[in-house]
Design a protein around this motif. Structure first.
Motif, PDB file in Angstrom:
ATOM      1  N   THR A 336       0.815  -1.217   0.000  1.00  0.00           N
ATOM      2  CA  THR A 336       0.000   0.000   0.000  1.00  0.00           C
ATOM      3  C   THR A 336       0.854   1.275   0.000  1.00  0.00           C
ATOM      4  O   THR A 336       0.307   2.383  -0.034  1.00  0.00           O
ATOM      5  CB  THR A 336      -0.929   0.015   1.221  1.00  0.00           C
ATOM      6  N   LEU A 337       2.168   1.139   0.074  1.00  0.00           N
ATOM      7  CA  LEU A 337       3.029   2.330   0.031  1.00  0.00           C
ATOM      8  C   LEU A 337       2.888   3.045  -1.302  1.00  0.00           C
ATOM      9  O   LEU A 337       2.624   2.420  -2.337  1.00  0.00           O
ATOM     10  CB  LEU A 337       4.487   1.918   0.235  1.00  0.00           C
ATOM     11  N   ARG A 338       3.077   4.342  -1.264  1.00  0.00           N
ATOM     12  CA  ARG A 338       3.060   5.111  -2.509  1.00  0.00           C
ATOM     13  C   ARG A 338       4.302   4.781  -3.325  1.00  0.00           C
ATOM     14  O   ARG A 338       5.288   4.265  -2.796  1.00  0.00           O
ATOM     15  CB  ARG A 338       2.992   6.611  -2.200  1.00  0.00           C
ATOM     16  N   GLN A 339       4.272   5.103  -4.588  1.00  0.00           N
ATOM     17  CA  GLN A 339       5.356   4.710  -5.481  1.00  0.00           C
ATOM     18  C   GLN A 339       6.694   5.302  -5.041  1.00  0.00           C
ATOM     19  O   GLN A 339       7.720   4.621  -5.032  1.00  0.00           O
ATOM     20  CB  GLN A 339       5.028   5.150  -6.916  1.00  0.00           C
ATOM     21  N   GLU A 340       6.664   6.580  -4.639  1.00  0.00           N
ATOM     22  CA  GLU A 340       7.925   7.201  -4.227  1.00  0.00           C
ATOM     23  C   GLU A 340       8.445   6.593  -2.924  1.00  0.00           C
ATOM     24  O   GLU A 340       9.666   6.482  -2.699  1.00  0.00           O
ATOM     25  CB  GLU A 340       7.763   8.719  -4.078  1.00  0.00           C
ATOM     26  N   GLU A 341       7.506   6.167  -2.031  1.00  0.00           N
ATOM     27  CA  GLU A 341       7.922   5.521  -0.782  1.00  0.00           C
ATOM     28  C   GLU A 341       8.543   4.158  -1.072  1.00  0.00           C
ATOM     29  O   GLU A 341       9.529   3.769  -0.433  1.00  0.00           O
ATOM     30  CB  GLU A 341       6.728   5.372   0.156  1.00  0.00           C
ATOM     31  N   LYS A 342       7.992   3.451  -2.031  1.00  0.00           N
ATOM     32  CA  LYS A 342       8.570   2.163  -2.390  1.00  0.00           C
ATOM     33  C   LYS A 342       9.954   2.344  -3.001  1.00  0.00           C
ATOM     34  O   LYS A 342      10.861   1.537  -2.750  1.00  0.00           O
ATOM     35  CB  LYS A 342       7.658   1.442  -3.381  1.00  0.00           C
ATOM     36  N   ASP A 343      10.111   3.400  -3.768  1.00  0.00           N
ATOM     37  CA  ASP A 343      11.420   3.653  -4.357  1.00  0.00           C
ATOM     38  C   ASP A 343      12.453   3.914  -3.266  1.00  0.00           C
ATOM     39  O   ASP A 343      13.582   3.399  -3.318  1.00  0.00           O
ATOM     40  CB  ASP A 343      11.359   4.850  -5.305  1.00  0.00           C
ATOM     41  N   THR A 344      12.080   4.702  -2.261  1.00  0.00           N
ATOM     42  CA  THR A 344      13.003   5.006  -1.154  1.00  0.00           C
ATOM     43  C   THR A 344      13.336   3.751  -0.372  1.00  0.00           C
ATOM     44  O   THR A 344      14.494   3.501  -0.011  1.00  0.00           O
ATOM     45  CB  THR A 344      12.374   6.061  -0.216  1.00  0.00           C
ATOM     46  N   PHE A 345      12.309   2.964  -0.084  1.00  0.00           N
ATOM     47  CA  PHE A 345      12.517   1.727   0.664  1.00  0.00           C
ATOM     48  C   PHE A 345      13.456   0.778  -0.090  1.00  0.00           C
ATOM     49  O   PHE A 345      14.388   0.216   0.497  1.00  0.00           O
ATOM     50  CB  PHE A 345      11.170   1.019   0.905  1.00  0.00           C
ATOM     51  N   LEU A 431      12.802   2.417   8.697  1.00  0.00           N
ATOM     52  CA  LEU A 431      11.450   1.891   8.855  1.00  0.00           C
ATOM     53  C   LEU A 431      10.618   2.706   9.835  1.00  0.00           C
ATOM     54  O   LEU A 431       9.405   2.882   9.639  1.00  0.00           O
ATOM     55  CB  LEU A 431      11.532   0.432   9.337  1.00  0.00           C
ATOM     56  N   LYS A 432      11.248   3.232  10.886  1.00  0.00           N
ATOM     57  CA  LYS A 432      10.503   3.930  11.938  1.00  0.00           C
ATOM     58  C   LYS A 432       9.737   5.139  11.405  1.00  0.00           C
ATOM     59  O   LYS A 432       8.545   5.302  11.715  1.00  0.00           O
ATOM     60  CB  LYS A 432      11.475   4.362  13.044  1.00  0.00           C
ATOM     61  N   PRO A 433      10.344   6.012  10.614  1.00  0.00           N
ATOM     62  CA  PRO A 433       9.573   7.156  10.083  1.00  0.00           C
ATOM     63  C   PRO A 433       8.371   6.723   9.248  1.00  0.00           C
ATOM     64  O   PRO A 433       7.326   7.381   9.264  1.00  0.00           O
ATOM     65  CB  PRO A 433      10.604   7.914   9.232  1.00  0.00           C
ATOM     66  N   CYS A 434       8.526   5.622   8.536  1.00  0.00           N
ATOM     67  CA  CYS A 434       7.402   5.143   7.721  1.00  0.00           C
ATOM     68  C   CYS A 434       6.253   4.691   8.602  1.00  0.00           C
ATOM     69  O   CYS A 434       5.082   4.982   8.326  1.00  0.00           O
ATOM     70  CB  CYS A 434       7.871   4.007   6.829  1.00  0.00           C
ATOM     71  N   LEU A 435       6.551   3.990   9.683  1.00  0.00           N
ATOM     72  CA  LEU A 435       5.498   3.514  10.590  1.00  0.00           C
ATOM     73  C   LEU A 435       4.806   4.687  11.270  1.00  0.00           C
ATOM     74  O   LEU A 435       3.587   4.628  11.537  1.00  0.00           O
ATOM     75  CB  LEU A 435       6.090   2.561  11.624  1.00  0.00           C
ATOM     76  N   ASP A 436       5.572   5.746  11.590  1.00  0.00           N
ATOM     77  CA  ASP A 436       4.959   6.916  12.230  1.00  0.00           C
ATOM     78  C   ASP A 436       4.053   7.666  11.260  1.00  0.00           C
ATOM     79  O   ASP A 436       3.024   8.223  11.664  1.00  0.00           O
ATOM     80  CB  ASP A 436       6.062   7.854  12.746  1.00  0.00           C
TER      81      ASP A 436
END
Length: 481
Positions: A336-345, A431-436
Motif C-alpha cells: 500500500t506504500l506510494r510509489q515514491e515511498e517504495k522507491d526510497t525503501f 522503517l521507523k519514520p514510515c510507521l509513524d
C-alpha cells in the motif's frame, strides 16, 4: 404350567406373539442384547405352550372334528415356524454384526431369506401335509419365470453379495466409481449410495459397480494423495520452475515426508508448460485445504523466482524493476506504500543470503531490523517442555523481526533457513519514520505481531489437566478394598 395357560393355550400363544411384537418395538435399539434375550425367552414359552397342548409343529394340526379350532391350531403351528425363522435370523444377525459389522448385512439378509424359505417349506410339509416335491417343482418353474423378469435386479443383488464378500470398499470410505466420487453411506441389495462432495446423493447399481473401475481413496487409511497442476510460461527455464515448486512443497508442513512429495513435468504446448505437484496427507479432510495452500505457495515461490503463472502474467511486475522493488509490490504489508515511498525503501534494502540450516534470527534477540523473505523457506522453531519443535514455515513476502521494531520485545522463536534463502533487510532507522507516518502499515504489523504471539502461546502452553471424577468404587479400589 399355570392352569390358565392349560385351559386357554391358543389365547396365551396369541398373546405371546403380541407381547413379542410390543417388546421388540418398545425396547431401544441400543439395548440389542436385551431385545434378543427377550425374544428367545418368549419363543421358548411359546413353544412350551404349543407342545404342551399337543400342537406339535412337526405334525398336522389337531382338533380335526372342530373346524375353527383346527384352523386356529394350524395358524399357530405355521406361526411357530415363522417365529422360529425370525428368532434364528435375529440371532445370526447379532453374531455376524459382532464379527463383520455393517458390511455383512447383505449376507445376513440372504441367510434370513433362505431360513424363511426353509421355514415356509417345512410348514407346508409338516403342518399342511402338502406334497413338497410338487410344490418345489412348481416353485422352481415360477422361480425361472420370475428370474428372467427380474434379471437386472438379480444381477444387482448378486453383485452386491460379491462386493460385500471381496470388500473393495466399506461404509464411510471415500471412493470413485467410474468417475463418480463420494463417501459410501449405504450398500443394500440393489445399489451403492454415495454422498458426493457437493452434498448430493449418487445411487450406483451394484452390477455397474462390480464391473466398473473403483478407486478407494480411504486405503491405506493414513495416506491420501493429492495433486496440483500449474501452467507457466513456455519461456521459463524448467530447472528454475522445478526448484521454485520444490521450495513450495517444503513450505507446506501438512504434506507427509514419506512417501516424499514430488514435482513432475506433465505436458508442453505453444501456450504454456504444465507441471504437477503431487504428495500425500494423513487425513481426507485435509486434501482441499492443503491443495489450496500448495497453490498459494507455488504462486509465491514462482513469483519470487521471476516466473508467473499463465493466469497471472498480465499483472506481472515489469522486468526493469529491481528485486527489492518487486518484493515490496508483492508484500501484503508494504504493497500500500506510494510509489515514491517504495522507491526510497527499495534503495535502503540490503540483500542477505542464507544456506539451509543457517540461523536467521534467534529466539530472545531484540531485532533492530526487519527481514522480508524474497525466496526460500524459513522454519519457525519453538520450545515446549525443554524440547524444540517446528511451529510453522514461512515463504516469500512474509516478514521477520516485527516484535523488536514495534515494541522492543525479544523474538519468541528461532527463525532458521530450511532451504537456500534470500531475504531483504530494512534497518529500523528507515522503517521507523514510515510507521509513524503510515498508520495503516503500523496497524497491519501490530495485528501480525498479536497473531504470532497468541499462536506461540497456544502452542507452548501446557493443556489444563481435567480433574478425574472419582466415585465410591474408585475410592475403594485405590485403597485395595
Amino acid at each position: 404350567m399355570p392352569s390358565f395357560i392349560v385351559d386357554h393355550p391358543m389365547v396365551c400363544a396369541l398373546a405371546l406373539i403380541l407381547i413379542d411384537i410390543a417388546v421388540w418395538r418398545l425396547i431401544s435399539p441400543a439395548l440389542a442384547n436385551w431385545k434378543l434375550a427377550a425374544r428367545l425367552v418368549i419363543f421358548a414359552v411359546f413353544s412350551a405352550v404349543l407342545f404342551n397342548d399337543g400342537m406339535n409343529p412337526m405334525q398336522a394340526a389337531p382338533y380335526v372334528d372342530d373346524t375353527a379350532l383346527h384352523l386356529a391350531a394350524t395358524a399357530l403351528q405355521i406361526g411357530w415356524w415363522l417365529f422360529a425363522a425370525r428368532t434364528l435370523t435375529v440371532l445370526l444377525g447379532a453374531v455376524m454384526m459382532q464379527r463383520v459389522g455393517h458390511t455383512g448385512r447383505l449376507l445376513q439378509d440372504l441367510m434370513g431369506a433362505v431360513i424363511f424359505l426353509i421355514a415356509i417349506i417345512a410348514a407346508m410339509a409338516y403342518v399342511l401335509d402338502l406334497p413338497v416335491k410338487g410344490v418345489l417343482a412348481t416353485s422352481g418353474a415360477v422361480a425361472i419365470i420370475v428370474g428372467l423378469a427380474l434379471q437386472s435386479t438379480l444381477s444387482d443383488v448378486f453383485s452386491g453379495i460379491v462386493l460385500n464378500t471381496t470388500k473393495p470398499y466399506q461404509i464411510d470410505d471415500w471412493i470413485s466409481i467410474d468417475g463418480t466420487e463420494g463417501r459410501v453411506t449405504d450398500i443394500d441389495w440393489r445399489a451403492t449410495r454415495l454422498q458426493t462432495s457437493q452434498g448430493s446423493l449418487a445411487v450406483i447399481p451394484n452390477s455397474l459397480a462390480a464391473k466398473a473401475k473403483i478407486i478407494n481413496f480411504s486405503r491405506p487409511a493414513d495416506m491420501f494423495g493429492l495433486a496440483v497442476s500449474l501452467q507457466v510460461s513456455p519461456h521459463a527455464r524448467p530447472q528454475t520452475v522445478i526448484e521454485a515448486l520444490e521450495r513450495a512443497m517444503q513450505g507446506c508442513r501438512a504434506l507427509l515426508a514419506k512417501p516424499a512429495p514430488s514435482v513432475a513435468f506433465k505436458a508442453s504446448a505453444s501456450g504454456g508448460v504444465e507441471y504437477e505437484i503431487s504428495g500425500f496427507v494423513p487425513a481426507m479432510g485435509l486434501k482441499r485445504e492443503v491443495r489450496n495452500q500448495l497453490y498459494d505457495l507455488a504462486f509465491r515461490h514462482l513469483q519470487a523466482a521471476g516466473v508467473g503463472l499463465l493466469s497471472a502474467t498480465e499483472g506481472s511486475t515489469p522486468a526493469t524493476v529491481s528485486g527489492a522493488r518487486a518484493l515490496l509490490e508483492r508484500s501484503s504489508i508494504f504493497s500500500t506504500l506510494r510509489q515514491e515511498e517504495k522507491d526510497t525503501f527499495s534503495q535502503n534494502m540490503t540483500l542477505h543470503t542464507y544456506r539451509a540450516g543457517d540461523m536467521i534470527l534467534p529466539a530472545g534477540e531484540v531485532s533492530d531490523h526487519l527481514f522480508i523473505i524474497e525466496s526460500g523457506v524459513v522454519s519457525v522453531m519453538l520450545v515446549k517442555g525443554g524440547h524444540t519443535f517446528e511451529a510453522g514455515r514461512m515463504g516469500p513476502g512474509e516478514v521477520i523481526g516485527e516484535s523488536g521494531i514495534l515494541s522492543d520485545q525479544a523474538t519468541l522463536a528461532d527463525f532458521t533457513a530450511k532451504t537456500y534463502c534470500t531475504l531483504y533487510r530494512i534497518e529500523n532507522e528507515y522503517l521507523k519514520p514510515c510507521l509513524d507516518a503510515r498508520h495503516d502499515i503500523g496497524e497491519a504489523m501490530k495485528a501480525l505481531l498479536d497473531f504470532r504471539v497468541h499462536a506461540a502461546q497456544a502452542l507452548t502452553e501446557d493443556a489444563p489437566v481435567v480433574p478425574v471424577k472419582k466415585g465410591f468404587l474408585q475410592w475403594l479400589r485405590s485403597r485395595g478394598l
